[in-house]
Design a protein around this motif. Structure first.
Motif, PDB file in Angstrom:
ATOM      1  N   ASN A   1       0.867  -1.173   0.000  1.00  0.00           N
ATOM      2  CA  ASN A   1       0.000   0.000   0.000  1.00  0.00           C
ATOM      3  C   ASN A   1       0.903   1.222   0.000  1.00  0.00           C
ATOM      4  N   LYS A   2       0.328   2.407   0.197  1.00  0.00           N
ATOM      5  CA  LYS A   2       1.118   3.616   0.054  1.00  0.00           C
ATOM      6  C   LYS A   2       2.176   3.775   1.137  1.00  0.00           C
ATOM      7  N   LEU A   3       2.059   2.961   2.224  1.00  0.00           N
ATOM      8  CA  LEU A   3       3.009   3.083   3.320  1.00  0.00           C
ATOM      9  C   LEU A   3       4.190   2.137   3.186  1.00  0.00           C
ATOM     10  N   GLY A   4       4.017   1.023   2.456  1.00  0.00           N
ATOM     11  CA  GLY A   4       5.124   0.094   2.340  1.00  0.00           C
ATOM     12  C   GLY A   4       4.714  -1.207   1.703  1.00  0.00           C
ATOM     13  N   THR A   5       5.658  -2.171   1.716  1.00  0.00           N
ATOM     14  CA  THR A   5       5.460  -3.457   1.057  1.00  0.00           C
ATOM     15  C   THR A   5       5.930  -4.575   1.979  1.00  0.00           C
ATOM     16  N   ALA A   6       5.083  -5.622   2.095  1.00  0.00           N
ATOM     17  CA  ALA A   6       5.449  -6.848   2.809  1.00  0.00           C
ATOM     18  C   ALA A   6       5.577  -7.966   1.788  1.00  0.00           C
ATOM     19  N   ILE A   7       6.515  -8.909   2.004  1.00  0.00           N
ATOM     20  CA  ILE A   7       6.741  -9.998   1.062  1.00  0.00           C
ATOM     21  C   ILE A   7       6.693 -11.321   1.794  1.00  0.00           C
ATOM     22  N   THR A   8       6.469 -12.386   1.028  1.00  0.00           N
ATOM     23  CA  THR A   8       6.468 -13.747   1.562  1.00  0.00           C
ATOM     24  C   THR A   8       7.816 -14.391   1.312  1.00  0.00           C
ATOM     25  N   GLU A   9       8.013 -15.546   1.968  1.00  0.00           N
ATOM     26  CA  GLU A   9       9.178 -16.336   1.616  1.00  0.00           C
ATOM     27  C   GLU A   9       9.004 -16.878   0.202  1.00  0.00           C
ATOM     28  N   GLU A  10      10.095 -17.302  -0.400  1.00  0.00           N
ATOM     29  CA  GLU A  10      10.024 -17.895  -1.735  1.00  0.00           C
ATOM     30  C   GLU A  10       9.282 -19.218  -1.670  1.00  0.00           C
ATOM     31  N   ILE A  11       8.451 -19.444  -2.674  1.00  0.00           N
ATOM     32  CA  ILE A  11       7.631 -20.648  -2.745  1.00  0.00           C
ATOM     33  C   ILE A  11       8.054 -21.414  -3.995  1.00  0.00           C
ATOM     34  N   GLU A  12       8.602 -22.626  -3.782  1.00  0.00           N
ATOM     35  CA  GLU A  12       9.061 -23.439  -4.919  1.00  0.00           C
ATOM     36  C   GLU A  12       7.947 -24.382  -5.335  1.00  0.00           C
ATOM     37  N   PHE A  13       7.541 -24.255  -6.579  1.00  0.00           N
ATOM     38  CA  PHE A  13       6.485 -25.110  -7.137  1.00  0.00           C
ATOM     39  C   PHE A  13       7.167 -26.173  -7.984  1.00  0.00           C
ATOM     40  N   ILE A  14       7.082 -27.427  -7.531  1.00  0.00           N
ATOM     41  CA  ILE A  14       7.785 -28.539  -8.177  1.00  0.00           C
ATOM     42  C   ILE A  14       6.766 -29.395  -8.907  1.00  0.00           C
ATOM     43  N   VAL A  15       7.076 -29.621 -10.220  1.00  0.00           N
ATOM     44  CA  VAL A  15       6.226 -30.504 -11.033  1.00  0.00           C
ATOM     45  C   VAL A  15       7.024 -31.779 -11.281  1.00  0.00           C
ATOM     46  N   PRO A  16       6.724 -32.854 -10.609  1.00  0.00           N
ATOM     47  CA  PRO A  16       7.516 -34.077 -10.779  1.00  0.00           C
ATOM     48  C   PRO A  16       7.214 -34.748 -12.113  1.00  0.00           C
TER      49      PRO A  16
END
Length: 1179
Positions: free
Chosen positions: A132-147
């Motif tokens: 939003n206009k005050l700042g940014t929050a982020i998540t940890e990296e998410i690895e999507f694995i297709v076996p």
């Protein structure tokens, strides 16, 4: 690794011109106070502008299993303004809205990847950004694995040839896939290849032969690879193994010889097939499983040994795969070190060393926390992580690397810690603002609590700096005490709520920026209590709730918080819950209803161990219905004496379920059992089968033996017979044995069937020994006890001697005597009787026998005190003894005189004539003067209805015949009180009093009219001829007083002569009555009625004079009087001895404990001794 950054508010103030307008508005008033820094995690309400905060995100790794329908990439956050979301994939921007195959979720950054069969293009590493206009929050990296589906390559495998005794390895080389991987070696028909010390599978899936044997040859060695998470099993092409023998002879004997020769050639020391070399390193992450493998070849087959160098093997080590595999689950730092495997046979050994190190992914030591600080304060953000190898720390702000000087204080700071085993990410929201208290809890809420339980009233407040929260109750009163707790979030908790806690509560909040307050109302409701009620009664639960409800159904009634259950039954038992509800919360309280009842009937009664007159009874207790069984009652019924009647036989404690019963003989029994608890006795069980006991001799002899002597020469023996069931058999009889005590003689015996026996011709009052023994056809009862008793009593034959009387005072004398010798008692001494009677008053010389009085003195006393005597009187007294037969002869009469006493109260004392300065008083002499009357003491004093009274004036009247007196020189219109006492030589008696008020002027004398005489048996008189409106005074008095009130005919001679004639006629009539009553013959009922007329009927005739008999003149019962009042000598035997029928009891010390018999003498004057005056007005 520890890192820390500092944000300086003072620097930000200097650069405030660079802030955006929205941020400047959020900051509010700028202040230079740097007094507050909040280091704890913050919870800012959404009503306040704030940075984004990630609330939900997908895990760091997602595997797209083929059987799942979809795969959500979750990203949710909160903030004000509401945050916007964006994604990156492999570091590049990724817009889910550009791919129509993806499913988007409104109001969040979440999107869903559907499993449409082609997922490879979505494989990669994702990250979500909430801004939003005050700042940014982020998540940890998410690895999507297709076996990928694992497959063995299609290949043709040549047969493997090996000489017998040489090692060989069959390689599996399984395809890569999602772990875990499971390897199996089987034949083409799915039979497992047998494994042992010589043949085993390695961790890589290869099949190892330490030395091949001819029997290992086969063409279908198959390797199967299983991947459970993707539910897949793949098979490798079958392999062929050919083991060549050194001698191909088919002869068993030749083969055996050649085999022995070959063995001598093939023997060799071990060498390791896995691992290679003599040393290797192994790294693994803390918590994983350590597996060290050593597979050796050689002949004979080597054995594997494991050691940890310089340490012993950990306790959690397990050795598997025939000793070739060392496993440690959940390793930690202590499992690091050097391990060694050793392969040995008789020809030598081979070793391999493992250097094991346990590493750790990053973990937080100090996780950065969101902070809310005042403008002008310094903010320190700490981030510290540990791991092996040590992690590297990277700072970001709003999702971008932190570089150079940062000028935006309100932002989301990210700290990322990573090493080769993983990455950690934490967001810290830093808010710089000043905010007055903002109470987020609604005002005016109503709370309810159950008495004895807790309640929490909320006061959620947000402010910067933090506010102080104060709770008040019912105005200015502060909330204090150990039962009250104010939590950090502002909520007030009350423990163990009481009725006194009811009221209005106020939550006051204040900080440097301002104040705010809300109110709340608390109601306390009564807690229902557990109940225990008997079945069939009514249960009352009380729970005063906020709702005043009425409900009625069947046996249940609910009204004003009261639950009533009528006619409680067992199905009503259970827990009942009361709900107190308010608009904002509710509270519950439970109570248990326990229904009590008498025990159920016992079941399965069994008779065992039958031993003649003994049997064991067993039973199964019934339900106790919530009240423990305290007793079991065993009853019996017999068929001969009282068939159908059940009698209690025995009681046993409630924790028993059997009893051994002791029975009577020759009885046909059956039994039943019932339980008893606090509620009562339960129903009896079903009866047992009948059990008949054999006959036997009686167990006991008769009891309660009574020995009495009704006649002087007889001995009556009575006893309580044995009950029929106690006979123990037919033919019951009693043997009565008796003999004189202390006399050498034989026992006299008689056998009787009744329960009494009379011994004739016994001496008078001598002791006997008696025995009563029972017997029946089976034999005698046990030897009976000896009972002692006496033969019949006779009247005492002697009177007490030396009777003496000591006068104590004018109404009390002490009597003493010498006791009668026991040989003259002829029985048990009952005590002594003192008889006394009045001879004459000392005021009168004529002697007459008064009523006899008796005092009984129990036991062997030789003195007693006789009370209640009349003063100034001559008495006669005698003493006699008595036993159970009766009284003996009386002693010689003793005469004594009581001294003079004070008179009784005057029966009449009144004011007759009241004038201005004079008052005339009249009175009657005392009924009992108790001596020679010497005069009167007249006293008077002025009272005038005030607390202070005048001086008491005394007038001594020495003439005992005076019955009127006029007091002169009194004050007019004044109230006086007058006192009168009669006196003898012994003193003056009790006083009587009267009051009157003198008149203001002299009044006319009162003319009293005298009526004719009224029969004393009447209690009313009709007065006629009264003038209306006139006040009259009415007075009643004895006829002898008429001359004191009014001078009349009593002074005339003819009247005196008439009175003498009437008196003479009355005396003649009385003499005739006495003669007639003392004839001793019978007379008719009519004569009795004439002698004892009905007073009520007689009173109806005015001309009939009521018959009166003075107690002194009544003939004594059982005696005759002469006309002169003297006792006839020939009648002394049945008069003086038998005086009086009423006894008076005294204590052993002679003190009086009851009224003596007889009535006090009264003269005719006592009937008319008091007069009364009444006033009334004619209408």
């Amino acid at each position: 690794m520890n890192t820390e950054i500092s944000v300086f508010c003072r620097a930000m103030r200097m650069r405030s011109s660079k802030w955006s307008p929205g941020l400047a508005l959020l900051m509010g008033v700028v202040t230079s106070i740097c007094a507050f820094t909040l280091t704890a995690a913050i919870d800012i309400p959404l009503e306040v502008e704030q940075l984004p905060t990630i609330t939900e995100a997908s895990p760091g790794s997602m595997i797209a299993f083929p059987f799942d329908e979809s795969f959500p990439m979750t990203c949710k956050a909160k903030g004000n303004p509401e945050p916007e979301f964006r994604w990156t994939k492999d570091g590049e921007d990724f817009d889910p809205y550009q791919d129509p195959r993806l499913i988007k979720e409104d109001n969040s950054g979440t999107f869903v990847i559907p499993n449409t069969g082609n997922l490879t293009e979505y494989q990669g590493t994702y990250r979500c950004y909430a801004t939003n206009k005050l700042g940014t929050a982020i998540t940890e990296e998410i690895e999507f694995i297709v076996p990928h589906v694992p497959k063995f390559p299609k290949e043709k495998i040549d047969p493997i040839e090996v000489e017998e005794g040489q090692p060989v390895i069959l390689e599996c080389n399984p395809p890569k896939g999602i772990p875990p991987l499971q390897i199996y070696w089987m034949t083409i028909d799915l039979r497992h290849i047998e494994q042992d010390d010589r043949v085993s599978m390695g961790l890589n899936g290869d099949l190892f032969f330490s030395n091949a044997l001819w029997k290992d040859s086969r063409r279908d060695y198959c390797c199967f690879a299983a991947f459970p998470r993707i539910r897949t099993i793949v098979q490798k092409t079958a392999m062929s193994l050919i083991v060549k023998s050194r001698n191909s002879s088919s002869s068993n004997t030749d083969y055996f010889n050649s085999f022995l020769k070959a063995n001598s050639i093939l023997k060799r020391k071990p060498s390791l097939l896995v691992p290679s070399g003599v040393k290797s390193e192994t790294r693994l992450v803390k918590g994983e499983t350590l597996q060290l493998e050593c597979i050796a070849e050689g002949f004979p087959t080597p054995k594997i040994e494991w050691v940890k160098i310089d340490h012993r093997l950990p306790d959690k080590v397990s050795i598997e795969n025939h000793g070739k595999l060392l496993t440690i689950h959940h390793v930690d730092e202590e499992d690091s070190g050097k391990y060694r495997c050793k392969a040995k046979n008789i020809h030598g050994e081979a070793v391999h060393n493992f250097d094991v190190s346990v590493e750790e992914p990053p973990r937080w030591v100090t996780e950065p926390e969101s902070q809310l600080s005042m403008i002008g304060s310094d903010v320190h953000i700490k981030c510290s992580a540990s791991g092996t190898p040590p992690p590297t720390i990277q700072w970001m702000v709003n999702g971008k690397p932190l570089e150079g000087t940062f000028t935006h204080p309100n932002a989301v700071y990210q700290c990322e810690a990573s090493n080769r085993h993983g990455t950690l990410l934490a967001n810290a929201n830093i808010m710089i603002m000043n905010q007055p208290p903002m109470i987020l809890t609604e005002n005016g809420l109503e709370y309810s609590a159950v008495q004895g339980k807790g309640v929490v009233m909320h006061c959620k407040v947000f402010s910067s700096p933090p506010s102080t929260v104060t709770w008040l109750v019912n105005g200015p009163g502060s909330v204090e005490g150990p039962r009250f707790t104010v939590h950090e979030n502002g909520s007030l908790e009350i423990h163990n709520a009481e009725k006194e806690d009811v009221g209005q509560y106020t939550c006051d909040t204040e900080n440097t920026e301002g104040k705010s307050a809300i109110t709340a109302v608390l109601e306390i409701y009564q807690t229902p209590k557990d109940l225990q009620v008997p079945v069939g009664s009514t249960a009352h639960f009380s729970c005063l709730s906020v709702l005043s409800a009425f409900f009625s159904h069947d046996r249940y009634l609910i009204e004003d918080g009261m639950l009533q259950i009528v006619n409680v039954s067992h199905r009503d038992q259970g827990m009942y819950k009361c709900v107190a509800r308010t608009p904002v919360d509710l509270d519950t309280a439970s109570a248990v209803l326990i229904v009590l009842d008498v025990p159920d009937a016992p079941e399965d009664l069994v008779l065992s161990e039958r031993k003649g007159r003994s049997v064991k009874l067993k039973w199964i207790p019934g339900k106790d219905h919530n009240s423990s069984i305290t007793d079991f009652i065993i009853e019996y019924e017999e068929s001969q004496w009282e068939p159908g009647n059940w009698n209690e036989l025995q009681r046993v404690p409630g924790n028993h379920d059997s009893a051994v019963l002791k029975l009577y003989g020759h009885v046909d029994y059956r039994f039943r059992v019932s339980g008893v608890n606090a509620i009562g006795r339960g129903r009896p069980s079903e009866p047992t089968e009948r059990y008949k006991t054999p006959p036997s001799a009686p167990d006991k002899n008769p009891e309660n033996i009574k020995i009495e002597g009704h006649l002087p020469h007889e001995l009556d023996i009575n006893w309580e017979p044995l009950s029929p069931i106690e006979h123990n058999g037919p033919g019951l009889e009693y043997k009565v044995s008796y003999k004189r005590q202390d006399v050498e003689e034989d026992w006299q015996e008689h056998v009787v069937k009744r329960h009494s026996f009379v011994v004739k011709n016994t001496p008078t009052f001598v002791p006997y020994e008696i025995q009563i023994q029972a017997r029946n056809y089976q034999g005698w009862a046990p030897e009976p006890k000896v009972v002692t008793g006496y033969s019949g009593e006779d009247f005492p034959s002697a009177a007490p001697d030396d009777v003496a009387v000591e006068v104590m005072n004018n109404s009390l004398v002490k009597v003493s005597w010498t006791p009668v010798h026991k040989d003259k008692l002829h029985g048990h001494l009952g005590g002594y009787r003192i008889n006394w009677w009045k001879l004459r008053s000392l005021l009168d010389s004529k002697k007459t026998h008064g009523e006899k009085h008796t005092l009984t003195v129990p036991g062997e006393r030789n003195h007693a005190v006789v009370p209640g005597l009349t003063p100034f009187t001559e008495y006669s007294l005698m003493v006699m003894t008595f036993n159970g037969r009766g009284s003996g002869p009386g002693s010689h009469p003793v005469t004594f005189k009581t001294p003079e006493g004070v008179p009784e109260k005057n029966p009449v004392f009144r004011v007759k004539d009241v004038q201005k300065h004079t008052v005339t008083l009249t009175w009657a002499p005392p009924t009992e003067t108790n001596g020679v009357l010497t005069g009167y003491k007249l006293e008077y004093q002025l009272i005038n209805n005030t607390e202070e009274v005048g001086v008491l004036q005394l007038v001594n009247i020495s003439n005992p015949g005076t019955t009127a007196w006029t007091l002169r020189d009194l004050e007019p219109v004044s109230r006086y009180k007058f006192y009168l006492r009669s006196c003898t030589r012994a003193g003056c008696g009790p006083q009587v009093s009267d009051e009157t008020t003198t008149t203001p002027e002299a009044s006319k004398s009162v003319n009293w009219k005298i009526s004719e005489r009224i029969n004393i048996c009447k209690n009313f008189r009709i007065i006629e001829g009264l003038a209306p409106g006139t006040v009259f005074s009415v007075s009643s008095m004895t006829n002898s007083w008429v001359k004191n009130i009014h001078g009349g005919i009593s002074t005339q001679g003819w009247f005196i002569g008439l009175m003498c004639a009437v008196a003479l006629l009355t005396l003649i009539v009385l003499i005739a009555c006495f003669v007639n009553r003392n004839k001793g013959g019978k007379y008719s009922v009519k004569e009795k009625e004439d002698l004892h007329p009905d007073l009520e009927s007689q009173g109806m005739h005015d001309d009939t004079f009521c018959e009166y008999s003075d107690n002194d003149e009544k003939p004594l019962k059982g005696s005759q009087h002469s006309l002169s009042g003297q006792i006839k000598a020939e009648d002394s035997g049945d008069s003086l001895v038998d005086y009086g029928d009423e006894d008076v009891q005294f204590n052993e010390d002679g003190s009086f404990i009851g009224e003596y018999a007889g009535r006090k003498e009264k003269r005719v004057l006592s009937v008319l001794s008091s007069s009364s005056t009444y006033q009334f007005t004619m209408a």
